[in-house]
Scaffold this active site. Structure first.
Site, PDB file in Angstrom:
ATOM      1  N   PRO A  45      -5.182   8.618  22.375  1.00 38.59           N
ATOM      2  CA  PRO A  45      -5.149   7.480  23.618  1.00 38.59           C
ATOM      3  C   PRO A  45      -3.817   6.887  23.898  1.00 38.59           C
ATOM      4  CG  PRO A  45      -5.997   6.596  21.733  1.00 38.59           C
ATOM      5  CD  PRO A  45      -5.761   8.026  21.145  1.00 38.59           C
ATOM      6  N   CYS A  46      -3.056   7.557  24.559  1.00 42.87           N
ATOM      7  CA  CYS A  46      -1.839   7.051  24.840  1.00 42.87           C
ATOM      8  C   CYS A  46      -1.935   6.054  26.034  1.00 42.87           C
ATOM      9  CB  CYS A  46      -0.815   8.006  25.353  1.00 42.87           C
ATOM     10  SG  CYS A  46      -1.251   9.211  26.409  1.00 42.87           S
TER      11      CYS A  46
END
Length: 173
Positions: A133-134
Site C-alpha cells: 500500500p504505497c
C-alpha cells in the site's frame, strides 16, 4: 513463465503479472513506471496467484480489508525491498509519512538519519500497488504527494479505506 491478466477496477484497468513464486506486478494502466521490468516473454493466462489477486481486489474494492493471502515475488534493490516491507506493515485505513519510513530504516541500519526523498523514490517504484500500500504514504504535512498511479487514485484509495486525512481524527499509524 510470467503470466499476465487484466482486471477492471472502479478506478480503471489494472495489469497483473505473476510468476511461479508469486505476484510480481500490479499496475494501473498509464501509471508512471507501468509494467517496468515485465519480461517481454509473458503469456496472458490466469494462474493461481492471479486468481487470488483478483479475489483480493474484489474484496478491497468493496471497501473491505481483504482476507485472501496473495503470494508476492518482489524484485528490487536491498533498499527498495526494505521500504516495500515497511509499506506492508501499514494497516488498512492508516498512513505513514515518508519521514516515518526513513526514521524506521535509519534505526534498523543503526544510522543517524535516512533521506525521506530516497524513501520516496523506492515507494514510487513499488511494482505491486494497492496490495503493497504505497497509497498509504503521505507527506509530513498530510499532503497527498507522489503516487505513480496519480493523486486522484491515491485519494480514492484512501477514501475507500475511510481514511480522511483532512480530519483532525485521522489516525496515523
Amino acid at each position: 513463465m510470467i503470466c499476465t491478466a487484466k482486471y477492471s477496477s472502479p478506478l480503471g484497468k489494472i495489469l497483473l503479472a505473476s510468476d511461479e513464486i508469486g505476484l510480481t506486478g500490479l499496475w494501473f494502466y498509464e501509471q508512471k513506471y507501468f509494467a517496468k521490468n515485465l519480461d517481454p516473454l509473458h503469456e496472458e493466462k490466469e494462474n493461481e496467484t492471479i486468481k487470488k489477486t483478483k479475489s483480493w481486489l474484489d474484496e478491497y474494492f468493496k471497501g473491505k480489508e481483504p482476507t485472501v493471502k496473495v503470494p508476492l515475488h518482489l524484485i528490487g534493490t536491498d533498499f527498495q525491498l526494505m521500504v516495500w516491507k515497511i509499506l506492508q506493515t501499514i494497516p488498512f485505513g492508516k498512513f505513514m509519512t515518508y519521514g516515518d519510513i526513513a526514521a524506521i530504516i535509519a534505526k534498523e541500519k543503526g544510522i543517524k538519519q535516512m533521506s525521506a526523498q530516497a524513501v520516496g523514490g523506492a515507494v514510487g517504484h513499488n511494482p505491486i500497488s494497492i496490495i503493497i500500500p504505497c497509497h498509504r504514504v503521505i507527506g509530513s504535512n498530510k499532503s497527498l504527494t507522489g503516487y505513480a498511479g496519480g493523486l486522484d487514485k491515491k485519494l480514492k484509495l484512501l477514501t475507500l479505506e475511510k481514511t480522511d486525512i483532512k480530519s483532525p481524527y485521522f489516525q496515523k499509524y
